[in-house]
Write an enzyme that holds these catalytic residues in place. Structure first.
Site, mmCIF file in Angstrom:
data_model
loop_
_atom_site.group_PDB
_atom_site.id
_atom_site.type_symbol
_atom_site.label_atom_id
_atom_site.label_comp_id
_atom_site.label_asym_id
_atom_site.label_seq_id
_atom_site.Cartn_x
_atom_site.Cartn_y
_atom_site.Cartn_z
ATOM 1 N N ALA A 66 0.875 -1.174 0.000
ATOM 2 C CA ALA A 66 0.000 0.000 0.000
ATOM 3 C C ALA A 66 0.909 1.220 0.000
ATOM 4 O O ALA A 66 2.055 1.157 0.459
ATOM 5 C CB ALA A 66 -0.878 -0.015 1.235
ATOM 6 N N GLY A 111 0.662 -5.053 0.669
ATOM 7 C CA GLY A 111 -0.473 -5.132 -0.254
ATOM 8 C C GLY A 111 -0.130 -5.834 -1.559
ATOM 9 O O GLY A 111 -1.006 -6.362 -2.246
ATOM 10 N N GLU A 114 -0.466 -9.430 -0.742
ATOM 11 C CA GLU A 114 -1.909 -9.665 -0.566
ATOM 12 C C GLU A 114 -2.627 -9.702 -1.915
ATOM 13 O O GLU A 114 -3.526 -10.516 -2.137
ATOM 14 C CB GLU A 114 -2.491 -8.578 0.350
ATOM 15 C CG GLU A 114 -1.983 -8.712 1.783
ATOM 16 C CD GLU A 114 -2.275 -7.489 2.640
ATOM 17 O OE1 GLU A 114 -1.887 -6.366 2.245
ATOM 18 O OE2 GLU A 114 -2.907 -7.652 3.689
ATOM 19 N N GLU A 134 4.376 -5.030 7.323
ATOM 20 C CA GLU A 134 3.597 -3.986 8.017
ATOM 21 C C GLU A 134 4.005 -3.814 9.471
ATOM 22 O O GLU A 134 3.915 -2.711 10.028
ATOM 23 C CB GLU A 134 2.091 -4.307 7.947
ATOM 24 C CG GLU A 134 1.474 -4.171 6.562
ATOM 25 C CD GLU A 134 1.593 -5.409 5.687
ATOM 26 O OE1 GLU A 134 2.342 -6.337 6.056
ATOM 27 O OE2 GLU A 134 0.931 -5.449 4.637
HETATM 28 N N1 COA Z 1 4.643 3.175 -0.552
HETATM 29 C C1 COA Z 1 5.066 4.351 -1.063
HETATM 30 N N2 COA Z 1 6.264 4.491 -1.638
HETATM 31 C C2 COA Z 1 7.058 3.409 -1.722
HETATM 32 C C3 COA Z 1 6.675 2.160 -1.229
HETATM 33 C C4 COA Z 1 5.385 2.067 -0.625
HETATM 34 N N3 COA Z 1 4.917 0.904 -0.147
HETATM 35 N N4 COA Z 1 7.668 1.285 -1.444
HETATM 36 C C5 COA Z 1 8.638 1.966 -2.066
HETATM 37 N N5 COA Z 1 8.282 3.249 -2.232
HETATM 38 C C6 COA Z 1 9.044 4.321 -2.873
HETATM 39 C C7 COA Z 1 10.198 4.795 -1.985
HETATM 40 O O1 COA Z 1 9.738 5.752 -1.029
HETATM 41 C C8 COA Z 1 11.128 5.413 -3.007
HETATM 42 O O2 COA Z 1 10.631 6.681 -3.360
HETATM 43 P P1 COA Z 1 11.671 7.918 -3.596
HETATM 44 O O3 COA Z 1 12.517 7.481 -4.770
HETATM 45 O O4 COA Z 1 10.763 9.070 -3.899
HETATM 46 O O5 COA Z 1 12.452 8.062 -2.341
HETATM 47 C C9 COA Z 1 10.942 4.517 -4.233
HETATM 48 O O6 COA Z 1 9.697 3.828 -4.042
HETATM 49 C C10 COA Z 1 12.028 3.453 -4.351
HETATM 50 O O7 COA Z 1 12.102 2.740 -3.123
HETATM 51 P P2 COA Z 1 13.453 2.584 -2.262
HETATM 52 O O8 COA Z 1 13.076 2.333 -0.850
HETATM 53 O O9 COA Z 1 14.364 3.715 -2.532
HETATM 54 O O10 COA Z 1 14.062 1.272 -2.955
HETATM 55 P P3 COA Z 1 14.993 0.192 -2.267
HETATM 56 O O11 COA Z 1 15.463 -0.691 -3.387
HETATM 57 O O12 COA Z 1 16.027 0.832 -1.416
HETATM 58 O O13 COA Z 1 14.029 -0.665 -1.316
HETATM 59 C C11 COA Z 1 12.001 -1.821 -0.709
HETATM 60 C C12 COA Z 1 12.979 -1.400 -1.855
HETATM 61 C C13 COA Z 1 10.808 -2.471 -1.383
HETATM 62 C C14 COA Z 1 12.709 -2.823 0.202
HETATM 63 C C15 COA Z 1 11.596 -0.574 0.089
HETATM 64 O O14 COA Z 1 11.140 0.417 -0.819
HETATM 65 C C16 COA Z 1 10.488 -0.837 1.090
HETATM 66 O O15 COA Z 1 10.749 -1.391 2.149
HETATM 67 N N6 COA Z 1 9.246 -0.412 0.758
HETATM 68 C C17 COA Z 1 8.127 -0.492 1.655
HETATM 69 C C18 COA Z 1 7.593 -1.899 1.749
HETATM 70 C C19 COA Z 1 6.459 -1.956 2.756
HETATM 71 O O16 COA Z 1 6.613 -1.699 3.924
HETATM 72 N N7 COA Z 1 5.278 -2.331 2.250
HETATM 73 C C20 COA Z 1 4.103 -2.476 3.058
HETATM 74 C C21 COA Z 1 3.312 -1.224 3.066
HETATM 75 S S1 COA Z 1 1.865 -1.390 4.093
#
Ligand code: COA
Length: 263
Positions: A66, A111, A114, A134
């Site tokens: 999400a 999400g 999911e 989460e």
């Molecule tokens: N919601 C909003 N933005 C997200 C996102 C999410 N779930 N997941 C990634 N992004 C965005 C990041 O903020 C970043 O944006 P920016 O370039 O403007 O800073 C961009 O996507 C790239 O992500 P980044 O974190 O820089 O890549 P990474 O390779 O270092 O890490 C992940 C990848 C997937 C491990 C990391 O982005 C992450 O942990 N995301 C969240 C996952 C999460 O908690 N999901 C459950 C949500 S309820």
């Protein structure tokens, strides 16, 4: 509705829906959920579309969850509505009377996992990563993750994944039965579409029956599930497809399924 956050393509009788917000790793914001719901309705209504394949744009993510940027401004009621919206859209996928394949090309987190679990089965790239992180945000999954994960991999493993937020790779997901097959990243979409197109040529009625009986039966007791199966088996014999399938086998030719109910 014009789509801004997803791509909707048709190849033969397969609808290919791509979540298209690669800059935020295809995170699901309310607009994207809305469009996904609309795409599912389109596939439901169009008899020419037999199979739905879902994937994510870019080579990094299927869906990274999400959209977290929405969270800080949400009050509890809005959060509840958001979770309900996600669940409604995902139930729409699960209840779609046509097969849905998740083509997981990268991160499927929160999400994203999911969403993939609401599909009938998951094909993944060797680079795919799965998790319910989460807990690291101080919350729990809200789009059905606690429930579908527990049904797919068992209660203890689901609790471990949700409580630790651990990410697992494609090989581990395959071992757990979460993923049906793993392909090299370069061939994942091609292989998924190959399977989808082959399924599109099968009896739409039988595919629908398999989906309904497995999904309804798995949450019921064995006898109830088997009763659903016996009724669906009988109903299939009301179709031209059942006759065509058997005749084609006996006549040593390829069946031409139509998916109609006419006797
Ligand atoms: N919601 C909003 N933005 C997200 C996102 C999410 N779930 N997941 C990634 N992004 C965005 C990041 O903020 C970043 O944006 P920016 O370039 O403007 O800073 C961009 O996507 C790239 O992500 P980044 O974190 O820089 O890549 P990474 O390779 O270092 O890490 C992940 C990848 C997937 C491990 C990391 O982005 C992450 O942990 N995301 C969240 C996952 C999460 O908690 N999901 C459950 C949500 S309820």
């Amino acid at each position: 509705m014009a789509f801004e956050n997803i791509l909707f393509d048709v190849q033969d009788q397969v609808a290919l829906v791509t979540i298209n917000r690669p800059k935020s790793l295809n995170a699901l914001n309310p607009a994207t959920l809305e469009e996904l719901g609309e795409a599912v309705r389109r596939v439901r209504q169009d008899d020419a579309l037999r199979i739905l394949v879902l994937t994510g744009a870019g080579d990094k993510a299927f869906v990274a969850g999400a959209d977290i940027s929405e969270f800080p401004k949400m009050n509890p009621l809005q959060a509840r509505l958001f979770a309900q919206k996600g669940q409604d859209v995902f139930f729409g996928l699960e209840d779609l009377p046509k097969p849905v394949i998740a083509c997981v090309n990268g991160f499927a987190l929160g999400g994203g996992l999911e969403l993939a679990m609401s599909c009938d089965f998951i094909y993944a790239s060797e680079k795919a990563k799965f998790g319910q992180p989460e807990i690291n945000l101080g919350i729990l999954p809200g789009f059905g993750g606690t429930q579908r994960l527990a049904r797919l991999v068992g209660r203890a493993k689901a609790k471990e994944l949700c409580m630790t937020g651990e990410m697992i790779d494609a090989a581990t997901a395959l071992q757990l039965g979460l993923v049906a097959k793993v392909f090299p990243a370069e061939t994942l979409l091609e292989e998924t579409l190959k399977v989808a197109k082959a399924m599109a040529a099968k009896s739409a009625l039988a595919l629908r029956a398999i989906k309904a009986v497995v999904d309804r039966g798995v949450d019921a007791d064995l006898k109830t599930g088997c009763t659903l199966e016996v009724e669906a088996f009988g109903l299939c014999f009301a179709s031209e497809d059942a006759r065509e399938g058997a005749l084609a086998f006996l006549e040593k030719r390829k069946p031409q399924f139509k998916g109609s109910f006419t006797a």
